[in-house]
Write an enzyme that holds these catalytic residues in place. Structure first.
Site, PDB file in Angstrom:
ATOM      1  N   SER A 139       0.809  -1.230   0.000  1.00 34.63           N
ATOM      2  CA  SER A 139       0.000   0.000   0.000  1.00 34.63           C
ATOM      3  C   SER A 139       0.834   1.267   0.000  1.00 34.63           C
ATOM      4  O   SER A 139       1.913   1.323   0.608  1.00 34.63           O
ATOM      5  CB  SER A 139      -0.874  -0.020   1.252  1.00 34.63           C
ATOM      6  OG  SER A 139      -1.388   1.250   1.527  1.00 34.63           O
ATOM      7  N   GLU A 141       0.223   3.601   1.779  1.00 35.32           N
ATOM      8  CA  GLU A 141       0.302   4.026   3.185  1.00 35.32           C
ATOM      9  C   GLU A 141       1.678   3.752   3.782  1.00 35.32           C
ATOM     10  O   GLU A 141       2.014   4.255   4.842  1.00 35.32           O
ATOM     11  CB  GLU A 141      -0.782   3.326   4.007  1.00 35.32           C
ATOM     12  CG  GLU A 141      -2.153   3.942   3.859  1.00 35.32           C
ATOM     13  CD  GLU A 141      -2.306   5.269   4.621  1.00 35.32           C
ATOM     14  OE1 GLU A 141      -1.797   5.389   5.741  1.00 35.32           O
ATOM     15  OE2 GLU A 141      -2.927   6.185   4.074  1.00 35.32           O
ATOM     16  N   TYR A 163      -2.284   0.985  10.094  1.00 31.11           N
ATOM     17  CA  TYR A 163      -2.429   0.244   8.837  1.00 31.11           C
ATOM     18  C   TYR A 163      -1.110   0.254   8.070  1.00 31.11           C
ATOM     19  O   TYR A 163      -0.612  -0.781   7.617  1.00 31.11           O
ATOM     20  CB  TYR A 163      -3.544   0.904   8.005  1.00 31.11           C
ATOM     21  CG  TYR A 163      -3.731   0.296   6.635  1.00 31.11           C
ATOM     22  CD1 TYR A 163      -4.544  -0.807   6.446  1.00 31.11           C
ATOM     23  CD2 TYR A 163      -3.100   0.856   5.515  1.00 31.11           C
ATOM     24  CE1 TYR A 163      -4.717  -1.356   5.184  1.00 31.11           C
ATOM     25  CE2 TYR A 163      -3.272   0.316   4.254  1.00 31.11           C
ATOM     26  CZ  TYR A 163      -4.084  -0.792   4.095  1.00 31.11           C
ATOM     27  OH  TYR A 163      -4.242  -1.335   2.845  1.00 31.11           O
TER      28      TYR A 163
END
Ligand code: GDP
Length: 340
Positions: A139, A141, A163
């Site tokens: 991701s 992120e 996350y």
């Protein structure tokens, strides 16, 4: 004509998907089945035939196996019985917002479970002598509050959410096992949306509200940080990218994005316009309680590597994506009205 050297010639076999009922998992399962793959999917509970709820899509032809990602023993015995050729790890807690509410569970199911699955895969490969390819849905992120945009495969990994931290563990574990000799790759996925996106994500929350407000079925919409800038792509395009990455000649990590970013506010304006409302400010509120403790200001991916090495490019742009989601939500509402 020069032969295509970007993909390895892998015979059709068995694929195992975690997160198989989610947006990406369901599109990927359909794509693999249409090309003759046997598709096995991990589910937390027995699926009702034809289940089609918010965030859960059952695909006919998939063989579902009940097991929990946080129980490596359960996943391990399913892998031993399926003996897949390909593993796509798409499961875990998929929402950054939820990861703030369940940080430990996120670390377990989106981080530690991947380490366990890689080890099981490695052991299985050693025992059978047959290559098993592993694709991790990584991701953007990972990059947290990146110093610059666009980000690429060399951008420092510095997550700012539970996350992102869990995904960073998984991402590093993939490269550890790649170093050990496994065909393990990560797709560093930026936000990707579709009509199968659940409403806990901002895009679907906006398109379903815009459709409902335009139809007179909802009064107002409340949102958190409207200034966040994201690179929103079309999920079926991203599923195609993951498929190319696992079929590539060499294992590697690739950013998967569109390279174009927009603010949440831009998304709101486009969605309400598609629904026929020009003055969205009259019906949208900011609710600070929906904002996150930390939220990256701008995420935008550089797709130079995947474009040049695997020939992948996104096919759906921002306006088409927003319009497709709004039209879908309008169709659902029209169906509900016809039934009532
Ligand atoms: P994420 O990037 O995986 O967290 O995907 P989301 O769709 O949940 O969020 C995308 C961006 O929208 C983030 O910067 C959020 O802070 C922002 N956002 C603003 N309002 C909302 C809201 O009401 N719900 C959600 N989910 N996100 C919001």
């Amino acid at each position: 004509m020069k032969p295509l050297s970007k993909a390895a010639a892998i015979p059709v076999g068995a694929a195992f998907l975690t997160g198989v009922t989610g947006q990406d998992g369901s599109y990927l399962a359909e794509s693999l089945l249409s090309r003759g793959w046997e598709v096995h999917g991990l589910v937390r509970h027995q699926l009702l035939p034809g289940a089609h709820g918010d965030g859960e899509t059952a695909v006919e032809g998939v063989e579902y196996h009940v097991g929990d990602l946080s129980r490596p023993d359960e996943v391990g015995s399913i892998l031993e019985s399926v003996k897949p050729d390909l593993i796509f790890n798409l499961g875990g807690i998929s929402s950054v917002y939820q990861s703030w509410q369940h940080p430990y569970d996120t670390a377990l199911v989106s981080g530690a479970s991947v380490v366990a699955m890689l080890e099981t895969t490695w052991q299985l490969q050693q025992a059978t002598g047959k290559e098993i390819r592993f694709l991790q849905a990584s991701s953007a992120e990972l990059f947290g509050e990146a110093e610059s945009a666009p980000q690429n495969e060399t951008t420092p990994i510095r997550p700012i959410s539970p996350y992102g931290a869990a995904k960073a563990l998984a991402h590093h574990a993939v490269s550890v096992y790649r170093g050990r000799g496994m065909f393990a790759s990560s797709a560093i996925l930026y936000n990707h949306e579709s009509v199968r996106r659940p409403a806990k994500f901002v895009t679907r929350k906006i398109t379903s509200a815009a459709a409902a407000i335009a139809a007179g079925k909802l009064d107002r919409l409340s949102l958190g940080n409207m200034n966040a800038i994201r690179d929103w792509g079309w999920a079926p395009d991203f599923v195609d990218a993951m498929d190319r990455i696992i079929h590539a000649v060499e294992p590697d990590d690739f950013v998967v994005a569109t390279g174009v970013s927009h603010s949440v506010q831009d998304f709101v304006a486009a969605a309400f316009k598609a629904a026929g409302i020009d003055d969205w400010r009259a019906v949208v509120d900011v609710d600070e309680s929906l904002a996150r403790p930390t939220d990256a200001a701008e995420m935008r991916g550089d797709i130079a590597k995947i474009s040049s090495k695997l020939g992948w490019r996104p096919s759906v742009g921002f306006d088409a994506l927003v319009t497709a989601m709004v039209r879908h939500d309008q169709t659902i509402l029209a169906g509900e009205s016809a039934q009532s």
